[in-house]
Enzyme design. Structure first.
Site, PDB file in Angstrom:
ATOM      1  N   CYS A 186     -28.244 -25.457  -1.169  1.00 26.10           N
ATOM      2  CA  CYS A 186     -28.879 -25.513   0.162  1.00 26.10           C
ATOM      3  C   CYS A 186     -28.578 -24.284   1.012  1.00 26.10           C
ATOM      4  O   CYS A 186     -29.241 -24.042   2.017  1.00 26.10           O
ATOM      5  CB  CYS A 186     -28.435 -26.774   0.900  1.00 26.10           C
ATOM      6  SG  CYS A 186     -28.805 -28.270  -0.009  1.00 26.10           S
ATOM      7  N   HIS A 218     -29.016 -26.489   8.664  1.00 24.35           N
ATOM      8  CA  HIS A 218     -29.563 -27.095   7.450  1.00 24.35           C
ATOM      9  C   HIS A 218     -29.915 -28.548   7.754  1.00 24.35           C
ATOM     10  O   HIS A 218     -29.176 -29.246   8.447  1.00 24.35           O
ATOM     11  CB  HIS A 218     -28.512 -27.009   6.336  1.00 24.35           C
ATOM     12  CG  HIS A 218     -28.919 -27.746   5.093  1.00 24.35           C
ATOM     13  ND1 HIS A 218     -30.177 -27.641   4.544  1.00 24.35           N
ATOM     14  CD2 HIS A 218     -28.233 -28.615   4.304  1.00 24.35           C
ATOM     15  CE1 HIS A 218     -30.243 -28.396   3.470  1.00 24.35           C
ATOM     16  NE2 HIS A 218     -29.083 -29.008   3.310  1.00 24.35           N
ATOM     17  N   ASN A 258     -34.630 -33.295   3.201  1.00 23.11           N
ATOM     18  CA  ASN A 258     -33.734 -32.196   2.833  1.00 23.11           C
ATOM     19  C   ASN A 258     -34.453 -31.328   1.798  1.00 23.11           C
ATOM     20  O   ASN A 258     -34.636 -31.743   0.660  1.00 23.11           O
ATOM     21  CB  ASN A 258     -32.432 -32.784   2.260  1.00 23.11           C
ATOM     22  CG  ASN A 258     -31.447 -31.704   1.843  1.00 23.11           C
ATOM     23  OD1 ASN A 258     -31.787 -30.516   1.796  1.00 23.11           O
ATOM     24  ND2 ASN A 258     -30.231 -32.113   1.533  1.00 23.11           N
TER      25      ASN A 258
HETATM   26  O1  UT7 Z   1     -27.847 -30.845   1.354  1.00 22.90           O
HETATM   27  C1  UT7 Z   1     -26.453 -30.797   1.419  1.00 22.90           C
HETATM   28  C2  UT7 Z   1     -25.776 -31.866   0.755  1.00 22.90           C
HETATM   29  N1  UT7 Z   1     -26.195 -33.216   1.013  1.00 22.90           N
HETATM   30  C3  UT7 Z   1     -25.796 -33.889   2.097  1.00 22.90           C
HETATM   31  O2  UT7 Z   1     -25.278 -33.327   3.025  1.00 22.90           O
HETATM   32  C4  UT7 Z   1     -25.955 -35.397   2.114  1.00 22.90           C
HETATM   33  C5  UT7 Z   1     -24.692 -36.016   2.632  1.00 22.90           C
HETATM   34  N2  UT7 Z   1     -24.676 -37.444   2.602  1.00 22.90           N
HETATM   35  C6  UT7 Z   1     -25.497 -38.247   3.328  1.00 22.90           C
HETATM   36  O3  UT7 Z   1     -26.394 -37.777   4.002  1.00 22.90           O
HETATM   37  C7  UT7 Z   1     -25.250 -39.732   3.341  1.00 22.90           C
HETATM   38  O4  UT7 Z   1     -23.979 -39.998   2.781  1.00 22.90           O
HETATM   39  C8  UT7 Z   1     -26.308 -40.574   2.596  1.00 22.90           C
HETATM   40  C9  UT7 Z   1     -27.603 -40.578   3.401  1.00 22.90           C
HETATM   41  C10 UT7 Z   1     -26.583 -39.995   1.222  1.00 22.90           C
HETATM   42  C11 UT7 Z   1     -25.854 -42.010   2.447  1.00 22.90           C
HETATM   43  O5  UT7 Z   1     -25.538 -42.559   3.712  1.00 22.90           O
HETATM   44  P1  UT7 Z   1     -24.177 -43.368   3.922  1.00 22.90           P
HETATM   45  O6  UT7 Z   1     -24.203 -43.870   5.285  1.00 22.90           O
HETATM   46  O7  UT7 Z   1     -23.067 -42.454   3.518  1.00 22.90           O
HETATM   47  O8  UT7 Z   1     -24.348 -44.588   2.933  1.00 22.90           O
HETATM   48  P2  UT7 Z   1     -23.463 -45.001   1.682  1.00 22.90           P
HETATM   49  O9  UT7 Z   1     -23.709 -44.063   0.542  1.00 22.90           O
HETATM   50  O10 UT7 Z   1     -22.062 -45.226   2.123  1.00 22.90           O
HETATM   51  O11 UT7 Z   1     -24.106 -46.399   1.346  1.00 22.90           O
HETATM   52  C12 UT7 Z   1     -24.096 -47.485   2.288  1.00 22.90           C
HETATM   53  C13 UT7 Z   1     -24.890 -48.629   1.707  1.00 22.90           C
HETATM   54  C14 UT7 Z   1     -24.540 -48.948   0.247  1.00 22.90           C
HETATM   55  O12 UT7 Z   1     -24.596 -50.355   0.091  1.00 22.90           O
HETATM   56  P3  UT7 Z   1     -23.249 -51.234   0.068  1.00 22.90           P
HETATM   57  O13 UT7 Z   1     -22.440 -50.676  -1.069  1.00 22.90           O
HETATM   58  O14 UT7 Z   1     -22.609 -51.018   1.417  1.00 22.90           O
HETATM   59  O15 UT7 Z   1     -23.772 -52.602  -0.154  1.00 22.90           O
HETATM   60  C15 UT7 Z   1     -25.662 -48.305  -0.529  1.00 22.90           C
HETATM   61  O16 UT7 Z   1     -25.907 -48.943  -1.752  1.00 22.90           O
HETATM   62  O17 UT7 Z   1     -26.291 -48.297   1.708  1.00 22.90           O
HETATM   63  C16 UT7 Z   1     -26.824 -48.515   0.410  1.00 22.90           C
HETATM   64  N3  UT7 Z   1     -27.909 -47.573   0.187  1.00 22.90           N
HETATM   65  C17 UT7 Z   1     -29.193 -47.845   0.508  1.00 22.90           C
HETATM   66  N4  UT7 Z   1     -29.774 -48.926   1.050  1.00 22.90           N
HETATM   67  C18 UT7 Z   1     -31.095 -48.880   1.276  1.00 22.90           C
HETATM   68  C19 UT7 Z   1     -27.834 -46.324  -0.325  1.00 22.90           C
HETATM   69  N5  UT7 Z   1     -29.067 -45.778  -0.353  1.00 22.90           N
HETATM   70  C20 UT7 Z   1     -29.910 -46.711   0.172  1.00 22.90           C
HETATM   71  C21 UT7 Z   1     -31.291 -46.727   0.412  1.00 22.90           C
HETATM   72  N6  UT7 Z   1     -31.836 -47.823   0.973  1.00 22.90           N
HETATM   73  N7  UT7 Z   1     -32.089 -45.675   0.130  1.00 22.90           N
END
Ligand code: UT7
Length: 322
Positions: free
Chosen positions: A113, A249, A279
């Protein structure tokens, strides 16, 4: 002293738009989850037969016209991308030839990125060294071609596009200060498990997809982006109140908000495109810059900090006057 200055910008987004409602039909997700956790509402997805260089050509044509130059003026092309058309020849040579740019220095670099920031900083050095007079700098990505559309953790995040800038020497700044960095110890938090010398036969097969430990990436991204932004301003002797715009970004609105808060810049001074673009990896900063310039928010003479963070991890900032 010679500075380098951006004298034209352009962007290209593929025609096909995929909304969160479209994603609800293919994975177990909701528009509400995607919007509140990431800020993304829609993303552009390139056609099956569309390549990264195809998008670059369109973005470059707009930037060339905006700069009021001709292709014959360009003496260097640098493209930041992780999704080139081919392993070789490098994508900048394809762009140079397709645009009719006379033979010149042309190469690509891969910094995930942060690709555009790395490319822009490199172009700045060539101009300051007197080795280039007119550089086409691109950040572009067909990242959706690497996405596993059955993995809700990643498929909702990404989009495709290309951003371009023309950089020329200037007596006035221009680019004032740059900072680049990387630390490969974080490799396992964000990667795609295929390369030219590794696992190539697995490309495109089931189970081969972007791996991301989302919440860990999130934490490092906020801290790193906050730290490098503050340090870049401090090193340049610029107070945060002097900054007109932050062009970050566009990975996640929550990362952008947390980072802006960390460095003390209000969101009214931040260009945000993540809702419309998702992204787009290396394309995100140059496209956000172009959006801000074309809608009239970013004006000539203003002080702008661009910054990015991505797989590796890699990171970088560019502080400049438009
Ligand atoms: O480009 C440079 C590098 N990339 C980034 O900077 C991305 C950095 N990370 C993020 O933006 C975030 O961590 C994410 C958007 C990827 C995820 O958000 P989060 O708030 O960190 O969620 P999480 O991964 O902790 O997941 C929370 C919950 C999980 O369920 P449980 O285990 O709490 O039951 C996931 O399974 O949300 C669930 N989940 C979803 N639910 C509905 C994960 N993806 C989805 C989805 N829809 N698409």
């Amino acid at each position: 002293m010679t500075y380098s200055r951006i004298v034209g910008t352009g962007r290209y987004l593929p025609e096909r738009i995929m909304t969160n409602a479209d994603l609800e039909k293919i994975v177990d997700t909701t528009d509400e989850w995607i919007r509140t956790r990431t800020g993304v509402e829609r993303r552009h997805v390139c056609a099956d037969d569309q390549t990264t260089s195809d998008m670059c050509i369109e973005a470059a044509k707009v930037a060339i016209e905006d700069a009021g130059i001709s292709v014959a003026d360009i003496d260097m092309v640098i493209t930041g991308t992780t999704t080139p058309d081919l392993i070789f020849p490098n994508i900048s040579t394809l762009i140079q030839h397709k645009l009719g740019i006379p033979p010149c220095i042309a190469f690509s670099l891969e910094a995930a990125c942060t690709g555009f920031i790395y490319a822009l900083v490199t172009a700045d050095k060539f101009i300051k060294a007197g080795e280039a007079k007119c550089v086409l700098v691109l950040g572009a990505e067909c990242i959706t071609k690497l996405v596993d559309w059955s993995d809700r953790n990643t498929c909702v995040l990404f989009g495709d596009g290309a951003g371009a800038a023309i950089l020329k020497p200037s007596k006035e700044p221009g680019i004032i200060a740059c900072h680049l960095g990387a630390d490969g110890k974080h490799k396992d938090l964000l990667y795609y498990p295929v390369g030219a010398s590794n696992n190539l036969a697995a490309a495109g097969t089931d189970g081969t997809a972007i791996h991301m430990a989302g919440s860990e990436v999130f934490k490092v991204a906020v801290k790193t982006l906050g730290d490098i932004a503050s340090k870049s301003l401090e090193n340049a002797g610029v107070g945060k109140d002097e900054l007109d715009w932050l062009v970050p970004h566009q990975a996640n609105i929550r990362i952008i908000q947390a980072m802006a808060k960390r460095i003390g810049v209000p969101m009214e001074k931040v260009i945000v495109t993540v809702q419309d673009h998702g992204n787009t990896s290396a394309a995100s900063v140059p496209m956000a810059l172009d959006v801000g310039i074309r809608d009239g928010r970013l004006k000539q003479g203003q002080l702008i900090l661009m910054e990015a963070f991505g797989g590796g991890f890699t990171w970088g900032t560019v502080l400049m006057r438009l």
